[in-house]
Design an enzyme around this catalytic site. Structure first.
Site, PDB file in Angstrom:
ATOM      1  N   HIS A 142       4.455  -4.969  13.390  1.00 39.90           N
ATOM      2  CA  HIS A 142       5.917  -5.101  13.308  1.00 39.90           C
ATOM      3  C   HIS A 142       6.620  -3.876  13.900  1.00 39.90           C
ATOM      4  O   HIS A 142       7.747  -3.556  13.539  1.00 39.90           O
ATOM      5  CB  HIS A 142       6.347  -5.354  11.855  1.00 39.90           C
ATOM      6  CG  HIS A 142       5.892  -6.695  11.349  1.00 39.90           C
ATOM      7  ND1 HIS A 142       5.985  -7.080  10.032  1.00 39.90           N
ATOM      8  CD2 HIS A 142       5.345  -7.751  12.000  1.00 39.90           C
ATOM      9  CE1 HIS A 142       5.498  -8.316   9.901  1.00 39.90           C
ATOM     10  NE2 HIS A 142       5.101  -8.737  11.077  1.00 39.90           N
ATOM     11  N   ASP A 185       6.263   2.509   8.253  1.00 44.33           N
ATOM     12  CA  ASP A 185       6.424   3.858   7.689  1.00 44.33           C
ATOM     13  C   ASP A 185       5.515   4.904   8.331  1.00 44.33           C
ATOM     14  O   ASP A 185       5.621   6.096   8.033  1.00 44.33           O
ATOM     15  CB  ASP A 185       6.215   3.833   6.162  1.00 44.33           C
ATOM     16  CG  ASP A 185       4.886   3.202   5.740  1.00 44.33           C
ATOM     17  OD1 ASP A 185       3.912   3.301   6.510  1.00 44.33           O
ATOM     18  OD2 ASP A 185       4.834   2.622   4.640  1.00 44.33           O
ATOM     19  N   PRO A 239       9.742   1.185  -1.652  1.00 46.72           N
ATOM     20  CA  PRO A 239       9.640  -0.149  -2.257  1.00 46.72           C
ATOM     21  C   PRO A 239       9.098  -1.167  -1.257  1.00 46.72           C
ATOM     22  O   PRO A 239       9.267  -0.997  -0.050  1.00 46.72           O
ATOM     23  CB  PRO A 239      11.087  -0.486  -2.626  1.00 46.72           C
ATOM     24  CG  PRO A 239      11.948   0.532  -1.993  1.00 46.72           C
ATOM     25  CD  PRO A 239      11.123   1.657  -1.493  1.00 46.72           C
ATOM     26  N   ASP A 240       8.441  -2.223  -1.763  1.00 50.00           N
ATOM     27  CA  ASP A 240       8.031  -3.292  -0.844  1.00 50.00           C
ATOM     28  C   ASP A 240       9.237  -4.201  -0.599  1.00 50.00           C
ATOM     29  O   ASP A 240      10.368  -3.845  -0.971  1.00 50.00           O
ATOM     30  CB  ASP A 240       6.784  -4.035  -1.367  1.00 50.00           C
ATOM     31  CG  ASP A 240       7.070  -4.859  -2.607  1.00 50.00           C
ATOM     32  OD1 ASP A 240       8.231  -4.940  -3.032  1.00 50.00           O
ATOM     33  OD2 ASP A 240       6.113  -5.444  -3.152  1.00 50.00           O
ATOM     34  N   PHE A 241       9.030  -5.345   0.023  1.00 47.65           N
ATOM     35  CA  PHE A 241      10.174  -6.201   0.365  1.00 47.65           C
ATOM     36  C   PHE A 241      10.456  -7.261  -0.686  1.00 47.65           C
ATOM     37  O   PHE A 241      11.592  -7.479  -1.068  1.00 47.65           O
ATOM     38  CB  PHE A 241       9.936  -6.866   1.736  1.00 47.65           C
ATOM     39  CG  PHE A 241       9.951  -5.866   2.846  1.00 47.65           C
ATOM     40  CD1 PHE A 241      11.142  -5.475   3.432  1.00 47.65           C
ATOM     41  CD2 PHE A 241       8.771  -5.264   3.277  1.00 47.65           C
ATOM     42  CE1 PHE A 241      11.167  -4.513   4.426  1.00 47.65           C
ATOM     43  CE2 PHE A 241       8.787  -4.302   4.275  1.00 47.65           C
ATOM     44  CZ  PHE A 241       9.982  -3.935   4.845  1.00 47.65           C
ATOM     45  N   ARG A 242       9.365  -7.937  -1.145  1.00 45.87           N
ATOM     46  CA  ARG A 242       9.594  -9.172  -1.897  1.00 45.87           C
ATOM     47  C   ARG A 242       9.301  -9.098  -3.379  1.00 45.87           C
ATOM     48  O   ARG A 242       9.457 -10.115  -4.074  1.00 45.87           O
ATOM     49  CB  ARG A 242       8.785 -10.318  -1.260  1.00 45.87           C
ATOM     50  CG  ARG A 242       9.275 -10.626   0.126  1.00 45.87           C
ATOM     51  CD  ARG A 242       8.519 -11.720   0.830  1.00 45.87           C
ATOM     52  NE  ARG A 242       9.100 -11.910   2.172  1.00 45.87           N
ATOM     53  CZ  ARG A 242       8.871 -11.107   3.204  1.00 45.87           C
ATOM     54  NH1 ARG A 242       8.058 -10.083   3.081  1.00 45.87           N
ATOM     55  NH2 ARG A 242       9.454 -11.328   4.374  1.00 45.87           N
ATOM     56  N   ILE A 251       0.830  -1.215   0.000  1.00 44.80           N
ATOM     57  CA  ILE A 251       0.000   0.000   0.000  1.00 44.80           C
ATOM     58  C   ILE A 251       0.864   1.265   0.000  1.00 44.80           C
ATOM     59  O   ILE A 251       0.354   2.365  -0.151  1.00 44.80           O
ATOM     60  CB  ILE A 251      -1.042   0.076   1.156  1.00 44.80           C
ATOM     61  CG1 ILE A 251      -0.392   0.232   2.528  1.00 44.80           C
ATOM     62  CG2 ILE A 251      -1.990  -1.099   1.122  1.00 44.80           C
ATOM     63  CD1 ILE A 251      -1.380   0.712   3.597  1.00 44.80           C
ATOM     64  N   CYS A 282      24.740   2.919  28.737  1.00 45.57           N
ATOM     65  CA  CYS A 282      25.686   1.788  28.721  1.00 45.57           C
ATOM     66  C   CYS A 282      26.449   1.669  27.405  1.00 45.57           C
ATOM     67  O   CYS A 282      27.190   0.714  27.197  1.00 45.57           O
ATOM     68  CB  CYS A 282      24.946   0.487  28.998  1.00 45.57           C
ATOM     69  SG  CYS A 282      23.954  -0.078  27.609  1.00 45.57           S
ATOM     70  N   ASN A 330       3.447  -2.414   8.331  1.00 43.62           N
ATOM     71  CA  ASN A 330       4.335  -1.352   7.848  1.00 43.62           C
ATOM     72  C   ASN A 330       4.929  -0.541   8.993  1.00 43.62           C
ATOM     73  O   ASN A 330       4.285  -0.329  10.014  1.00 43.62           O
ATOM     74  CB  ASN A 330       3.590  -0.444   6.869  1.00 43.62           C
ATOM     75  CG  ASN A 330       3.155  -1.214   5.637  1.00 43.62           C
ATOM     76  OD1 ASN A 330       3.664  -2.304   5.390  1.00 43.62           O
ATOM     77  ND2 ASN A 330       2.232  -0.675   4.879  1.00 43.62           N
TER      78      ASN A 330
HETATM   79  P1  OAD Z   1       6.001  -7.954   0.720  1.00 41.87           P
HETATM   80  O1  OAD Z   1       7.012  -7.233  -0.075  1.00 41.87           O
HETATM   81  O2  OAD Z   1       6.338  -9.333   1.183  1.00 41.87           O
HETATM   82  O3  OAD Z   1       4.634  -8.068  -0.095  1.00 41.87           O
HETATM   83  C1  OAD Z   1       4.057  -6.956  -0.747  1.00 41.87           C
HETATM   84  C2  OAD Z   1       2.830  -7.428  -1.522  1.00 41.87           C
HETATM   85  O4  OAD Z   1       2.211  -6.292  -2.095  1.00 41.87           O
HETATM   86  C3  OAD Z   1       3.159  -8.379  -2.664  1.00 41.87           C
HETATM   87  O5  OAD Z   1       2.159  -9.384  -2.746  1.00 41.87           O
HETATM   88  C4  OAD Z   1       3.133  -7.471  -3.905  1.00 41.87           C
HETATM   89  O6  OAD Z   1       2.732  -8.163  -5.068  1.00 41.87           O
HETATM   90  C5  OAD Z   1       2.062  -6.481  -3.493  1.00 41.87           C
HETATM   91  N1  OAD Z   1       2.219  -5.151  -4.108  1.00 41.87           N
HETATM   92  C6  OAD Z   1       3.338  -4.399  -4.219  1.00 41.87           C
HETATM   93  N2  OAD Z   1       3.064  -3.218  -4.794  1.00 41.87           N
HETATM   94  C7  OAD Z   1       1.730  -3.220  -5.043  1.00 41.87           C
HETATM   95  C8  OAD Z   1       0.835  -2.285  -5.629  1.00 41.87           C
HETATM   96  N3  OAD Z   1       1.237  -1.082  -6.055  1.00 41.87           N
HETATM   97  N4  OAD Z   1      -0.453  -2.632  -5.746  1.00 41.87           N
HETATM   98  C9  OAD Z   1      -0.894  -3.849  -5.305  1.00 41.87           C
HETATM   99  N5  OAD Z   1      -0.115  -4.754  -4.727  1.00 41.87           N
HETATM  100  C10 OAD Z   1       1.187  -4.452  -4.596  1.00 41.87           C
HETATM  101  O7  OAD Z   1       5.635  -7.016   1.951  1.00 41.87           O
HETATM  102  P2  OAD Z   1       4.873  -7.405   3.304  1.00 41.87           P
HETATM  103  O8  OAD Z   1       3.818  -8.404   3.054  1.00 41.87           O
HETATM  104  O9  OAD Z   1       4.470  -6.139   3.937  1.00 41.87           O
HETATM  105  O10 OAD Z   1       9.129  -7.033   8.155  1.00 41.87           O
HETATM  106  O11 OAD Z   1       6.058  -8.067   4.124  1.00 41.87           O
HETATM  107  C11 OAD Z   1       5.837  -8.488   5.436  1.00 41.87           C
HETATM  108  C12 OAD Z   1       7.044  -8.238   6.314  1.00 41.87           C
HETATM  109  O12 OAD Z   1       8.211  -8.783   5.715  1.00 41.87           O
HETATM  110  C13 OAD Z   1       7.382  -6.783   6.494  1.00 41.87           C
HETATM  111  O13 OAD Z   1       6.648  -6.190   7.538  1.00 41.87           O
HETATM  112  C14 OAD Z   1       8.862  -6.789   6.784  1.00 41.87           C
HETATM  113  C15 OAD Z   1       9.345  -7.919   5.931  1.00 41.87           C
HETATM  114  O14 OAD Z   1      10.368  -8.656   6.456  1.00 41.87           O
HETATM  115  C16 OAD Z   1       9.710  -6.022   8.887  1.00 41.87           C
HETATM  116  O15 OAD Z   1       9.888  -4.916   8.466  1.00 41.87           O
HETATM  117  C17 OAD Z   1      10.087  -6.361  10.252  1.00 41.87           C
END
Ligand code: OAD
Length: 366
Positions: free
Chosen positions: A146, A129, A53-56, A46, A181, A127
């Site tokens: 998280h 952020d 950027p997202d993570f995966r 979101i 410390c 998130n």
């Molecule tokens: P991920 O990066 O694992 O997943 C993001 C998801 O959003 C994926 O399914 C993408 O296809 C989808 N996506 C990305 N951009 C999009 C867009 N513009 N519109 C629609 N879908 C989109 O991220 P999270 O699920 O948040 O932990 O990852 C979970 C946790 O893994 C995070 O909280 C993080 C990480 O390790 C910590 O920061 C501690």
């Protein structure tokens, strides 16, 4: 993952509670059932249209782009053992992710709008952020599963570290140390292997009360968050707004899949609810500089007005230049040389994340 559900029903099966497995079907259900207890579950997807950027995601995700940070494997950036040995990669990432430099997306504003309508039971986010808060969703409605950058403490003696100091250190990409410390200071973000905040467990029972669930922008592959959608009672519609199908969603009769870009899915949902204009207005409130935007939208200036503006600008510039003393000019020149040297050093060793955060290439520090 919640994949045990994926064998139950195929995602084209006829719905039981909804009239149709579409956003229009969900909108009708919300109105006819007087829905008032919406639970949201979200992740990095979101925030991608905000520039984070997202993570995966392959190629564009943070984990695919951490090579420059000298990590044994990408997830190490969020591992406490590695952080103890080398906190620098985490702080390079923190420098980019730190709240305050991104604008909430329309998806964040949908959460705010659902709250404004008195329909938000709880918002569960992975998130860090803080963009939900920035969009105006009150803290007591949010479970930051998280953790977040809102607070920080020493990883050894647990002594809290002051916010203003932290802000300064992160913006300078420095590693903060405990004043008591000298241990390492870490934001209260949940690293792999650490316990989730108690808030997460204390609010999980709310899933049973929900009359609608919306999951957005998450791969649902980190537990225990990934199991949340399974806590929603059967017969309660679950909507997935995401680029891809995840976590077995679509397997229940009243699951609705809105696959594709989040912002587009959110707008489609708002349209079906008759909220389209209201949603844009709520989002506009997150615009950091509405005045500049209003000026952009203003009718173009006439030729004479443009000419006058240019003359005024040049006159002002000449006046300012003449007012500069030689000493001041030398000082500025010295500073510029130092700054250019620093920029060059930053480019060469750098945070190494300019390819993931395009604004870094334009303005290396803030
Ligand atoms: P991920 O990066 O694992 O997943 C993001 C998801 O959003 C994926 O399914 C993408 O296809 C989808 N996506 C990305 N951009 C999009 C867009 N513009 N519109 C629609 N879908 C989109 O991220 P999270 O699920 O948040 O932990 O990852 C979970 C946790 O893994 C995070 O909280 C993080 C990480 O390790 C910590 O920061 C501690």
């Amino acid at each position: 993952m919640g994949n045990e559900e994926s064998t139950m029903v195929d995602d084209k099966a006829a719905p039981s509670v909804l009239e149709a497995r579409s956003v229009e079907g969900v909108a009708k259900y919300i109105k006819e059932h007087n829905v008032k207890k919406v639970v949201l579950m979200v992740g990095a997807g979101i925030s991608t249209s905000a520039g984070i950027p997202d993570f995966r995601s392959p190629d564009t995700g943070i984990y695919a782009n951490l090579a420059a940070l000298d990590l044994p494997y990408p997830e190490a950036v969020f591992e406490i053992g590695f952080f103890r040995e080398n906190p620098k990669p985490f702080y390079a990432l923190a420098h980019e992710l730190y709240p305050g430099r991104y604008r909430p997306t329309i998806a964040h504003s949908l959460i705010k709008l659902i709250y404004d309508k008195g329909m938000l039971l709880k918002h569960f986010t992975q998130n860090i952020d803080c963009l939900e808060r920035q969009a105006g969703v009150p803290g007591n409605k949010i479970v930051e599963a998280h953790g977040s950058f809102a607070t920080q403490r020493c990883i050894d003696c647990r002594e809290p570290f002051p916010d203003d100091e932290m802000h300064k250190m992160v913006s300078e990409s420095e590693v903060p140390h405990c004043v008591k410390c000298n241990g390492l200071v870490k934001p209260d973000i949940v690293f792999f292997g650490e316990a989730l905040p108690s808030d997460f467990f204390e609010n999980r029972h709310l899933l049973e009360e929900a009359d609608l669930c919306i999951v957005m922008g998450t791969s649902l592959c980190v537990q225990p968050f990934a199991s949340l959608p399974q806590g929603i009672r059967p017969g309660v519609p679950r909507v997935l707004i995401n680029m891809e199908r995840v976590g077995g969603l679509g397997s229940r009769k009243d699951d609705v899949l809105v696959l594709g870009d989040c912002d587009a899915g959110v707008r489609k949902f708002a349209e079906a609810m008759g909220w389209a204009e209201e949603l844009e207005a709520v989002w506009e409130e997150t615009n950091p500089d509405p005045k500049a935007r209003a000026e952009e939208d203003a009718p173009p200036l006439t030729r004479d007005e443009r000419l006058q503006e240019e003359v005024d600008r040049l006159t002002e510039e000449i006046d300012r230049s003449l007012a500069l003393t030689d000493a001041y000019q030398n000082k500025v020149r010295d500073k510029l040389e130092i700054h250019e040297g620093e920029e060059e050093a930053h480019r060469q060793s750098g945070s190494g994340l300019a390819h993931v955060f395009p604004h870094l290439a334009r303005k290396p520090s803030h």
